[in-house]
Design a protein around this motif. Structure first.
Motif, PDB file in Angstrom:
ATOM      1  N   HIS A  86      17.672  -1.780  19.546  1.00  0.00           N
ATOM      2  CA  HIS A  86      17.639  -1.744  21.004  1.00  0.00           C
ATOM      3  C   HIS A  86      17.921  -3.115  21.596  1.00  0.00           C
ATOM      4  O   HIS A  86      18.937  -3.305  22.255  1.00  0.00           O
ATOM      5  N   ALA A  87      17.050  -4.077  21.359  1.00  0.00           N
ATOM      6  CA  ALA A  87      17.217  -5.397  21.968  1.00  0.00           C
ATOM      7  C   ALA A  87      17.099  -6.512  20.943  1.00  0.00           C
ATOM      8  O   ALA A  87      16.914  -7.678  21.317  1.00  0.00           O
ATOM      9  N   GLY A  88      17.171  -6.165  19.673  1.00  0.00           N
ATOM     10  CA  GLY A  88      17.198  -7.182  18.631  1.00  0.00           C
ATOM     11  C   GLY A  88      15.867  -7.837  18.343  1.00  0.00           C
ATOM     12  O   GLY A  88      15.809  -8.854  17.659  1.00  0.00           O
ATOM     13  N   ARG A  89      14.805  -7.247  18.848  1.00  0.00           N
ATOM     14  CA  ARG A  89      13.480  -7.835  18.617  1.00  0.00           C
ATOM     15  C   ARG A  89      12.929  -7.375  17.268  1.00  0.00           C
ATOM     16  O   ARG A  89      13.319  -6.339  16.739  1.00  0.00           O
ATOM     17  N   PRO A  90      11.958  -8.136  16.694  1.00  0.00           N
ATOM     18  CA  PRO A  90      11.278  -7.639  15.500  1.00  0.00           C
ATOM     19  C   PRO A  90      10.442  -6.410  15.845  1.00  0.00           C
ATOM     20  O   PRO A  90       9.979  -6.274  16.992  1.00  0.00           O
ATOM     21  N   LEU A  91      10.237  -5.540  14.881  1.00  0.00           N
ATOM     22  CA  LEU A  91       9.508  -4.299  15.161  1.00  0.00           C
ATOM     23  C   LEU A  91       8.004  -4.467  15.055  1.00  0.00           C
ATOM     24  O   LEU A  91       7.250  -3.645  15.570  1.00  0.00           O
ATOM     25  N   ASP A  92       7.550  -5.522  14.369  1.00  0.00           N
ATOM     26  CA  ASP A  92       6.111  -5.687  14.152  1.00  0.00           C
ATOM     27  C   ASP A  92       5.424  -6.284  15.386  1.00  0.00           C
ATOM     28  O   ASP A  92       6.018  -7.063  16.125  1.00  0.00           O
ATOM     29  N   TRP A  93       4.154  -5.923  15.594  1.00  0.00           N
ATOM     30  CA  TRP A  93       3.409  -6.415  16.769  1.00  0.00           C
ATOM     31  C   TRP A  93       2.752  -7.755  16.472  1.00  0.00           C
ATOM     32  O   TRP A  93       2.411  -8.520  17.381  1.00  0.00           O
ATOM     33  N   ALA A  94       2.536  -8.040  15.206  1.00  0.00           N
ATOM     34  CA  ALA A  94       2.101  -9.344  14.707  1.00  0.00           C
ATOM     35  C   ALA A  94       2.798  -9.461  13.350  1.00  0.00           C
ATOM     36  O   ALA A  94       3.205  -8.433  12.795  1.00  0.00           O
TER      37      ALA A  94
ATOM     38  N   SER B 222       0.856  -1.175   0.000  1.00  0.00           N
ATOM     39  CA  SER B 222       0.000   0.000   0.000  1.00  0.00           C
ATOM     40  C   SER B 222       0.899   1.233   0.000  1.00  0.00           C
ATOM     41  O   SER B 222       2.095   1.155   0.253  1.00  0.00           O
ATOM     42  N   ASP B 223       0.319   2.382  -0.308  1.00  0.00           N
ATOM     43  CA  ASP B 223       1.116   3.599  -0.473  1.00  0.00           C
ATOM     44  C   ASP B 223       0.540   4.724   0.385  1.00  0.00           C
ATOM     45  O   ASP B 223      -0.498   5.266   0.051  1.00  0.00           O
ATOM     46  N   PRO B 224       1.168   5.119   1.474  1.00  0.00           N
ATOM     47  CA  PRO B 224       2.382   4.523   2.013  1.00  0.00           C
ATOM     48  C   PRO B 224       2.054   3.247   2.777  1.00  0.00           C
ATOM     49  O   PRO B 224       0.945   3.092   3.282  1.00  0.00           O
ATOM     50  N   GLY B 225       3.029   2.370   2.870  1.00  0.00           N
ATOM     51  CA  GLY B 225       2.759   1.146   3.611  1.00  0.00           C
ATOM     52  C   GLY B 225       3.973   0.255   3.739  1.00  0.00           C
ATOM     53  O   GLY B 225       4.979   0.437   3.061  1.00  0.00           O
ATOM     54  N   PHE B 226       3.819  -0.704   4.631  1.00  0.00           N
ATOM     55  CA  PHE B 226       4.901  -1.642   4.935  1.00  0.00           C
ATOM     56  C   PHE B 226       4.560  -3.021   4.395  1.00  0.00           C
ATOM     57  O   PHE B 226       3.389  -3.398   4.299  1.00  0.00           O
ATOM     58  N   LEU B 227       5.606  -3.775   4.099  1.00  0.00           N
ATOM     59  CA  LEU B 227       5.439  -5.188   3.767  1.00  0.00           C
ATOM     60  C   LEU B 227       6.645  -5.920   4.332  1.00  0.00           C
ATOM     61  O   LEU B 227       7.783  -5.489   4.155  1.00  0.00           O
ATOM     62  N   LEU B 228       6.379  -7.021   5.008  1.00  0.00           N
ATOM     63  CA  LEU B 228       7.457  -7.844   5.554  1.00  0.00           C
ATOM     64  C   LEU B 228       7.770  -8.958   4.570  1.00  0.00           C
ATOM     65  O   LEU B 228       6.867  -9.682   4.143  1.00  0.00           O
TER      66      LEU B 228
ATOM     67  N   ARG C 155       7.014   1.560   1.389  1.00  0.00           N
ATOM     68  CA  ARG C 155       6.740   2.274   0.135  1.00  0.00           C
ATOM     69  C   ARG C 155       6.224   3.671   0.421  1.00  0.00           C
ATOM     70  O   ARG C 155       5.385   3.877   1.295  1.00  0.00           O
ATOM     71  N   GLU C 156       6.727   4.604  -0.400  1.00  0.00           N
ATOM     72  CA  GLU C 156       6.230   5.978  -0.391  1.00  0.00           C
ATOM     73  C   GLU C 156       6.194   6.399  -1.851  1.00  0.00           C
ATOM     74  O   GLU C 156       7.238   6.669  -2.445  1.00  0.00           O
ATOM     75  N   GLY C 157       5.031   6.372  -2.462  1.00  0.00           N
ATOM     76  CA  GLY C 157       4.925   6.669  -3.888  1.00  0.00           C
ATOM     77  C   GLY C 157       5.659   5.616  -4.704  1.00  0.00           C
ATOM     78  O   GLY C 157       5.458   4.422  -4.534  1.00  0.00           O
ATOM     79  N   ALA C 158       6.556   6.075  -5.572  1.00  0.00           N
ATOM     80  CA  ALA C 158       7.304   5.151  -6.424  1.00  0.00           C
ATOM     81  C   ALA C 158       8.567   4.663  -5.745  1.00  0.00           C
ATOM     82  O   ALA C 158       9.319   3.891  -6.323  1.00  0.00           O
ATOM     83  N   GLN C 159       8.822   5.145  -4.532  1.00  0.00           N
ATOM     84  CA  GLN C 159      10.054   4.789  -3.835  1.00  0.00           C
ATOM     85  C   GLN C 159       9.809   3.712  -2.781  1.00  0.00           C
ATOM     86  O   GLN C 159       8.767   3.709  -2.123  1.00  0.00           O
ATOM     87  N   VAL C 160      10.784   2.836  -2.638  1.00  0.00           N
ATOM     88  CA  VAL C 160      10.741   1.826  -1.576  1.00  0.00           C
ATOM     89  C   VAL C 160      12.077   1.847  -0.860  1.00  0.00           C
ATOM     90  O   VAL C 160      13.141   1.892  -1.498  1.00  0.00           O
ATOM     91  N   ARG C 161      12.002   1.857   0.459  1.00  0.00           N
ATOM     92  CA  ARG C 161      13.208   1.717   1.280  1.00  0.00           C
ATOM     93  C   ARG C 161      13.063   0.427   2.085  1.00  0.00           C
ATOM     94  O   ARG C 161      11.944  -0.067   2.274  1.00  0.00           O
ATOM     95  N   ALA C 162      14.201  -0.089   2.566  1.00  0.00           N
ATOM     96  CA  ALA C 162      14.143  -1.381   3.254  1.00  0.00           C
ATOM     97  C   ALA C 162      15.160  -1.437   4.387  1.00  0.00           C
ATOM     98  O   ALA C 162      16.247  -0.856   4.295  1.00  0.00           O
ATOM     99  N   TRP C 163      14.755  -2.127   5.440  1.00  0.00           N
ATOM    100  CA  TRP C 163      15.617  -2.333   6.604  1.00  0.00           C
ATOM    101  C   TRP C 163      15.393  -3.744   7.137  1.00  0.00           C
ATOM    102  O   TRP C 163      14.311  -4.319   6.975  1.00  0.00           O
ATOM    103  N   LEU C 164      16.395  -4.270   7.830  1.00  0.00           N
ATOM    104  CA  LEU C 164      16.179  -5.528   8.533  1.00  0.00           C
ATOM    105  C   LEU C 164      15.124  -5.308   9.619  1.00  0.00           C
ATOM    106  O   LEU C 164      15.109  -4.264  10.272  1.00  0.00           O
ATOM    107  N   ASN C 165      14.303  -6.322   9.814  1.00  0.00           N
ATOM    108  CA  ASN C 165      13.280  -6.239  10.866  1.00  0.00           C
ATOM    109  C   ASN C 165      13.892  -6.647  12.209  1.00  0.00           C
ATOM    110  O   ASN C 165      13.443  -7.600  12.863  1.00  0.00           O
ATOM    111  N   VAL C 166      14.918  -5.917  12.589  1.00  0.00           N
ATOM    112  CA  VAL C 166      15.651  -6.180  13.830  1.00  0.00           C
ATOM    113  C   VAL C 166      15.894  -4.834  14.501  1.00  0.00           C
ATOM    114  O   VAL C 166      16.593  -3.974  13.960  1.00  0.00           O
ATOM    115  N   CYS C 167      15.299  -4.656  15.659  1.00  0.00           N
ATOM    116  CA  CYS C 167      15.443  -3.373  16.353  1.00  0.00           C
ATOM    117  C   CYS C 167      16.847  -3.270  16.976  1.00  0.00           C
ATOM    118  O   CYS C 167      17.314  -4.217  17.618  1.00  0.00           O
TER     119      CYS C 167
END
Ligand code: FES
Length: 113
Positions: free
Chosen positions: A52-60, A16-22, A38-50
Motif C-alpha cells: 500500500h504505502a511501503g511501510r513495515p507491517l509490524d506495529w513494533a 513459534s508454530d504458527p508464528g512470525f519472525l522478522l 511458520r506453519e508446522g514444518a513449512q515456512v513462507r517469507a515475504w519482504l516486510n514492505v506493505c
C-alpha cells in the motif's frame, strides 16, 4: 566448481508454530527486512514492505498482528494478507501482494533460496 553455502536465516525452532519472525536478509543484493511465517514444518517469507504505502507491517519491531480469520494485518492502515501467497484480501491495497522471498527448511534451519 564450488557450491555456495546456503544462507541460514533462522533456526526453525526459533519460530513459534504458527508464528512470525522478522529477520534481515540480502535479497537481490540489498539488505531487506524479511517476515518469516511458520506453519508446522513449512515456512513462507515475504519482504516486510506493505504494497500500500511501503511501510513495515509490524506495529513494533518483529511484532505482527494476525486477525481472528488468520490474516496478517498491516499495522499502518489495516490491509489484510492471506498467509499462503501473501495476497491482500482486504484494505487499501486489495488485489496486490507482498513480495515473496524464496526460503526452504533443511535440517531444522530456514535457508534463503
Ligand atoms: S502501508 Fe500497509 S496498509 Fe497502508
Amino acid at each position: 566448481m564450488s557450491v555456495p553455502s546456503a544462507v541460514e536465516l533462522a533456526r526453525l525452532d526459533a519460530l513459534s508454530d504458527p508464528g512470525f519472525l522478522l529477520v534481515e536478509a540480502v535479497v537481490e543484493g540489498d539488505a531487506e527486512p524479511v517476515i518469516l511465517y511458520r506453519e508446522g514444518a513449512q515456512v513462507r517469507a515475504w519482504l516486510n514492505v506493505c504494497p500500500h504505502a511501503g511501510r513495515p507491517l509490524d506495529w513494533a519491531p518483529g511484532q505482527f498482528l494476525k486477525s481472528r480469520d488468520g490474516h496478517l494485518v498491516c499495522a499502518a492502515h489495516g490491509a489484510a494478507f492471506e498467509l499462503q501467497g501473501g495476497n491482500c484480501v482486504s484494505g487499501p491495497c486489495k488485489g496486490d501482494a507482498l513480495r515473496a522471498v524464496p526460503v526452504r527448511v533443511e535440517d531444522g534451519r530456514v535457508l534463503l533460496g
